[in-house]
Design an enzyme around this catalytic site. Structure first.
Site, short mmCIF file in Angstrom:
data_model
loop_
_atom_site.label_atom_id
_atom_site.label_comp_id
_atom_site.label_asym_id
_atom_site.label_seq_id
_atom_site.Cartn_x
_atom_site.Cartn_y
_atom_site.Cartn_z
N ASN A 158 14.12 6.47 28.50
CA ASN A 158 14.00 7.58 29.44
C ASN A 158 12.57 7.54 29.96
OD1 ASN A 158 13.90 9.94 30.85
ND2 ASN A 158 14.58 11.25 29.17
N ARG A 216 18.08 6.22 31.52
CA ARG A 216 18.45 7.50 32.11
C ARG A 216 17.93 7.53 33.55
NH1 ARG A 216 15.51 13.12 31.84
NH2 ARG A 216 17.11 14.38 32.79
N HIS A 233 21.81 16.95 34.61
CA HIS A 233 22.21 17.14 33.19
C HIS A 233 23.64 16.68 32.92
CE1 HIS A 233 19.15 20.67 32.45
NE2 HIS A 233 18.61 19.49 32.19
N ARG A 262 10.85 26.78 36.68
CA ARG A 262 11.56 26.74 37.97
C ARG A 262 12.24 28.07 38.23
NH1 ARG A 262 14.87 21.45 36.60
NH2 ARG A 262 13.27 20.85 35.11
N GLU A 286 21.71 13.15 24.28
CA GLU A 286 21.78 12.38 25.52
C GLU A 286 21.56 10.89 25.27
OE1 GLU A 286 20.20 15.02 29.06
OE2 GLU A 286 19.37 15.71 27.19
#
Ligand code: ADP
Length: 397
Positions: A7, A90, A179, A240, A383
């Site tokens: 990642n 990823r 996601h 955010r 993940e």
């Protein structure tokens, strides 16, 4: 089969080496502050943990350090780079081009690069990681696993914005979500846990971390997701702001004389839990502040919870009901008080939780009462394993 999962972010590179025969982690680690004089390299395997601080100039150097380290510790069990069957990368943004993982070639790299407009922080960093791994392991398949792939099943009514149609198409402005790897993984895990085929279930998956999103997974297909054109839309997040009236943004830009770049920074890095509380983007800090009587920290948490609830309600409406609500990621797995608040007063939907069972962190548990119609479940996300699984399946083909 051995899969290396990478990642690669703008200043960090996380990795995990997995033995897919038993899904065990052979080693994992992270290289942080890439490009700075005090870069940090952490490597973990078995009960060992090594940390080293020294300059790592770029992603190529980072990959070289990672691979050398993986080879140099006998206990990890990797004898040669040739033993790595594939590298799974990823990739945050795959636009509307990818509904599954793919083996990377020049054309794929170009597409990942083209989509960098929608993920300026992520896609270029992923490409740097991909290039570096391909250079060190030229004969090993490099596989891209996209965060946008799972929700490519959404209908136009879910992903088209109310903008002038041709203009939106011209600029590829639509909802892509993010996601996806996590939503797919936890929805399948939940179905397995419930002992039912996913094709028979209506599931709402709540990935609540620093970045948060909710997905409606009907019969195994994502029919809606709270993130949109970028991972900004939807829930309130660490930094955010999530859903907002677009004209409020324009108004603020005019009033404060802000450039688009400044506004972008404000929306993505200075808003959300941090912006409202003025304390932190991290839930643990908010909880400490709330305990000291900080009203704005409490407000931030209340807004976060309210918005999750709103999405659950709307997704239950879209699917004409829900069989399971799944909680995952940092807050979803650990914040039991947040889960309790989200699930309270949802009895009209068939949600009834066992408050004591819910008081757990980071483990797979069904915390609904025995007679509840809707199962509320904590499913720890993974993940890396999900990426490794997709990569392994692809090369087996
Ligand atoms: P990301 O992967 O998006 O960076 P994570 O999934 O690691 O984020 O989630 C980070 C969030 O999880 C933070 O807000 C953090 O406070 C929260 N979190 C982690 N552990 C706990 C805990 N024990 N209780 C409450 N919140 C927690």
């Amino acid at each position: 089969m051995i899969i290396l999962v990478v990642n690669s972010g703008s200043s960090s590179l996380k990795f995990q080496l997995l033995n897919m025969n038993d899904e065990s982690i052979m080693a994992k680690g992270v290289l942080e502050k890439i490009g700075l004089p005090d870069s940090i390299f952490t490597l973990k395997y078995q009960n060992e943990s090594h940390t080293e601080v020294s300059a790592i100039a770029n992603h190529e150097a980072a990959v070289e350090i990672m691979l050398n380290a993986l080879l140099s510790h006998e206990a990890i069990g990797l004898k040669s780079l040739e033993d790595i069957n594939a590298v799974g990368h990823r990739v945050v943004q795959g636009g509307d081009s990818f509904d599954r993982a793919v083996i990377i070639n020049d054309e794929i790299k170009q597409q990942i690069s083209d989509y960098a407009v929608m993920a300026p922080l992520h896609n270029p960093a992923h490409l740097a990681g991909i290039e570096a791994c391909a250079k060190s392991m030229p004969n090993t398949p490099q596989i891209a696993v996209f965060d946008t792939a799972f929700q490519q099943t959404m209908e136009p009514s879910a992903y088209v914005y109310g903008l002038p149609y041709e203009l939106a198409q011209k600029h590829k402005i639509r909802r892509y979500g993010a996601h996806g790897t996590s939503h797919k993984y936890v929805s399948h895990e939940a179905a397995g846990f419930l002992g039912k085929p996913i094709e028979e279930l209506k599931i709402i998956t709540c990935h609540l971390g620093n970045g948060s999103s909710i997905a409606a997974v009907e019969h195994g297909k994502a029919i809606d997701i709270s993130m949109g054109f970028t991972p900004h839309e939807g829930l309130l997040m660490g930094t955010r702001c999530g859903d907002i009236d677009a004209t409020a943004v324009l108004y603020l830009m005019q009033r404060e004389n802000l450039t688009a770049a400044e506004m972008d920074t404000m929306l993505n890095k200075q808003s959300g839990l941090l912006g409202i509380s003025g304390v932190s983007s991290d839930f643990r800090d908010l909880d400490n502040a709330i305990a000291e009587g900080n009203e704005r920290a409490k407000l931030a948490k209340d807004i976060f919870i309210r918005r999750v609830k709103k999405y659950i309600g709307s997704y239950a409406a879209l699917m004409n009901g829900v069989d399971a609500i799944v909680f995952t990621a940092g807050i979803g797995e650990n914040g039991w008080d947040v889960r309790e608040a989200i699930c309270s007063d949802l009895d009209f939907l068939g949600v009834k939780i066992d408050v004591e069972k819910n008081k757990c962190r980071g483990k797979l548990v069904d915390f609904s009462t025995d007679d509840a119609k809707v199962r509320c479940i904590v499913v720890p996300t993974n993940e890396e394993l999900a990426i490794a699984t997709e990569a392994a399946e692809l090369i087996k083909k």
